[in-house]
Design a protein around this motif. Sequence first.
Motif, PDB file in Angstrom:
ATOM      1  N   SER A 192       0.836  -1.214   0.000  1.00 49.89           N
ATOM      2  CA  SER A 192       0.000   0.000   0.000  1.00 49.89           C
ATOM      3  C   SER A 192       0.862   1.253   0.000  1.00 49.89           C
ATOM      4  O   SER A 192       0.456   2.299   0.491  1.00 49.89           O
ATOM      5  CB  SER A 192      -0.929   0.009   1.220  1.00 49.89           C
ATOM      6  N   TYR A 193       2.056   1.158  -0.580  1.00 53.75           N
ATOM      7  CA  TYR A 193       2.993   2.281  -0.618  1.00 53.75           C
ATOM      8  C   TYR A 193       2.663   3.236  -1.762  1.00 53.75           C
ATOM      9  O   TYR A 193       2.255   2.829  -2.854  1.00 53.75           O
ATOM     10  CB  TYR A 193       4.426   1.783  -0.825  1.00 53.75           C
ATOM     11  N   PHE A 194       2.899   4.523  -1.523  1.00 49.94           N
ATOM     12  CA  PHE A 194       2.851   5.518  -2.589  1.00 49.94           C
ATOM     13  C   PHE A 194       3.758   6.676  -2.195  1.00 49.94           C
ATOM     14  O   PHE A 194       4.032   6.897  -1.017  1.00 49.94           O
ATOM     15  CB  PHE A 194       1.423   5.998  -2.867  1.00 49.94           C
ATOM     16  N   ARG A 195       4.243   7.411  -3.183  1.00 45.79           N
ATOM     17  CA  ARG A 195       5.124   8.547  -2.901  1.00 45.79           C
ATOM     18  C   ARG A 195       4.983   9.593  -3.989  1.00 45.79           C
ATOM     19  O   ARG A 195       4.537   9.307  -5.103  1.00 45.79           O
ATOM     20  CB  ARG A 195       6.580   8.102  -2.769  1.00 45.79           C
ATOM     21  N   ALA A 196       5.364  10.819  -3.632  1.00 43.66           N
ATOM     22  CA  ALA A 196       5.256  11.940  -4.566  1.00 43.66           C
ATOM     23  C   ALA A 196       6.491  12.817  -4.437  1.00 43.66           C
ATOM     24  O   ALA A 196       7.195  12.778  -3.423  1.00 43.66           O
ATOM     25  CB  ALA A 196       3.994  12.752  -4.292  1.00 43.66           C
ATOM     26  N   GLY A 239      11.446  18.835  -6.508  1.00 35.98           N
ATOM     27  CA  GLY A 239      11.531  17.951  -7.671  1.00 35.98           C
ATOM     28  C   GLY A 239      12.181  16.612  -7.438  1.00 35.98           C
ATOM     29  O   GLY A 239      12.698  16.015  -8.387  1.00 35.98           O
ATOM     30  N   GLN A 240      12.148  16.098  -6.189  1.00 34.91           N
ATOM     31  CA  GLN A 240      12.792  14.819  -5.892  1.00 34.91           C
ATOM     32  C   GLN A 240      11.826  13.878  -5.197  1.00 34.91           C
ATOM     33  O   GLN A 240      11.000  14.299  -4.380  1.00 34.91           O
ATOM     34  CB  GLN A 240      13.995  15.037  -4.966  1.00 34.91           C
ATOM     35  N   TYR A 248      20.135  14.260  -1.578  1.00 36.37           N
ATOM     36  CA  TYR A 248      19.428  14.137  -0.304  1.00 36.37           C
ATOM     37  C   TYR A 248      18.931  15.492   0.195  1.00 36.37           C
ATOM     38  O   TYR A 248      17.912  15.561   0.888  1.00 36.37           O
ATOM     39  CB  TYR A 248      20.334  13.496   0.758  1.00 36.37           C
ATOM     40  N   GLU A 249      19.625  16.556  -0.158  1.00 37.23           N
ATOM     41  CA  GLU A 249      19.222  17.882   0.314  1.00 37.23           C
ATOM     42  C   GLU A 249      17.922  18.361  -0.347  1.00 37.23           C
ATOM     43  O   GLU A 249      17.340  19.346   0.092  1.00 37.23           O
ATOM     44  CB  GLU A 249      20.340  18.899   0.064  1.00 37.23           C
ATOM     45  N   ARG A 250      17.455  17.635  -1.361  1.00 38.86           N
ATOM     46  CA  ARG A 250      16.227  18.026  -2.056  1.00 38.86           C
ATOM     47  C   ARG A 250      15.070  17.058  -1.809  1.00 38.86           C
ATOM     48  O   ARG A 250      14.016  17.178  -2.423  1.00 38.86           O
ATOM     49  CB  ARG A 250      16.507  18.114  -3.555  1.00 38.86           C
ATOM     50  N   ARG A 251      15.241  16.115  -0.894  1.00 39.65           N
ATOM     51  CA  ARG A 251      14.175  15.155  -0.626  1.00 39.65           C
ATOM     52  C   ARG A 251      12.974  15.856   0.013  1.00 39.65           C
ATOM     53  O   ARG A 251      13.140  16.793   0.793  1.00 39.65           O
ATOM     54  CB  ARG A 251      14.676  14.032   0.291  1.00 39.65           C
ATOM     55  N   PRO A 252      11.751  15.427  -0.310  1.00 39.77           N
ATOM     56  CA  PRO A 252      10.579  16.132   0.211  1.00 39.77           C
ATOM     57  C   PRO A 252      10.366  15.896   1.695  1.00 39.77           C
ATOM     58  O   PRO A 252      10.769  14.864   2.257  1.00 39.77           O
ATOM     59  CB  PRO A 252       9.421  15.537  -0.595  1.00 39.77           C
ATOM     60  N   SER A 253       9.737  16.851   2.340  1.00 47.47           N
ATOM     61  CA  SER A 253       9.151  16.668   3.657  1.00 47.47           C
ATOM     62  C   SER A 253       7.689  16.294   3.452  1.00 47.47           C
ATOM     63  O   SER A 253       7.053  16.727   2.495  1.00 47.47           O
ATOM     64  CB  SER A 253       9.252  17.950   4.482  1.00 47.47           C
TER      65      SER A 253
END
Length: 529
Positions: free
Chosen positions: A179-183, A188-189, A352-357
Amino acid sequence: MNQKLTRRGFLKSASLVALGGMFCNSACAARPTAIHGLRFGRAKPFSFDSLIERAAAMARAPYVSPPKPLPDIVQQIDYDAWGKIRYRPDYALFANGPSLYPATFFHVGQFFQKSVKMHVLEQGVAREILYSPKYFSMPKNSIAHKLPENTGFAGFRLQESRKRDDWRTQDWIAFLGASYFRAIGALGQYGLSARGVIVDSAEPTPEEFPDFTEFFIDGAPKEDQPVSVYALLNGPSLAGAYHFSIQRAEGVIQDVEMVLFLRKDIARLGLAPLTSMYWFSEKEKRRLEDWRPEVHDSDGLAIWNGSGERLWRPLINQPYAVTSSFSDQGPKGFGLLQRDRVFENYLDGVNYERRPSLWVEPLDDWGPGAVQLVELPTDDEIHDNIVAYWRPEGPASAGNSYRLRYRLHWMADEPYPAQVARCVATRVGRGGQPGKPRPRGVYKFCVEFAGPALDPLWGNSVKAEPIVTASSGTVSGAFIEPVPGTRRWRALFDLAPNGADPAELRLYIRGNGDALTETWLYQFRVRPD
């Protein structure tokens, strides 16, 4: 953003052609159609209420696992082989409209072995999208060629707007695996993931991973309208129905409405769960761990609790599975955040510095319960070892049902910044003072804060002090000072632990009787270097 998708008026014949001829009169409803390459199954009526009824009925029946096509073959489609199987953009759902966001599909493989049914939805009518190997580009020697015509898909993703020249290569949200999903966030990462539900994470018994078994995709014909996606969830202990209203904004905003029905007792039920990776950072990096200064998708758990207090709990790579619980009543929000945005602190080309919160905003009163944080040990960045979720109060017993609404903000930062200063760094080292004998078994903590709420400290108009407490051990020498060359302030203190007992630490800076910072929380235990 609208909380519910505004339904479109009935599409006339020109729009039906653009949609690929997916809907027709009763004379053709009984046979599959094939327009613009995609093949579709029979037309069936659909509503969210009917999906909820299906989930309830499933929960009353014995569990049936989703199909696994030719497991011996699929098991051989390893990560490298799977990565060479690419969906052809010309076969994308909505490649020619009317939705602005075409959908493409994932192939099954060693890590995604179960088939998931995909449907296109329009005006209360659904058609299954029938799998065909011709939708995929794959090497001639790929073992995937041995799979049958009814193999099915593993998941799907939404591509960027058709108005963009690069839509065929750029996607912005993906549903894949259990049941995983990501955005992607505002930078832009891709990074951390969300999940439909948590079942028995960090329990003595094995964790259960329910699956999204069917998806129903309704497009968005205008930029300011969300894409509507419905999903059916099933697992050994529960079944559920989900509605995702997803908007491509600066990052991604996703409204979720979920209804769960339990067929079995569940020891630990987690709702609105988030999953991430934390290996190490500046605070407790072990000797010769890795050449990079920091490696993590998220560096802390932020909570805005029902009483209005802002909490910050830096993540920890624990020596064994640890669950922390933050009791609350009607939380305002929580999230796994990536606050450190300085490239030099990572020095890695994977950004890694652009990964979403990712922030969870309740849209209802969730009542009593707890935000729980599970931290698992890891020795590499390939493992997701962090989970955060809401655990409602009371036993999760067979026959229970849960209905929850919340909004997910996939952004660079929290959507509702606090008025107090926030924690920006945590550092741990030997206690005592430089140039003097260091006391054995004493550790120094340095916690840095930044924000306009600290500006009065520069003019000495506010008398400020650190407020530090520890559940175990002895705290001494607490003070605050400015961080040279910055507008930050830091609080420092020493801790003498009580043997091997973990110490739950709590700190904030108080000025003129008011909290000037969020509350920093930390769990410290003595470990060998």
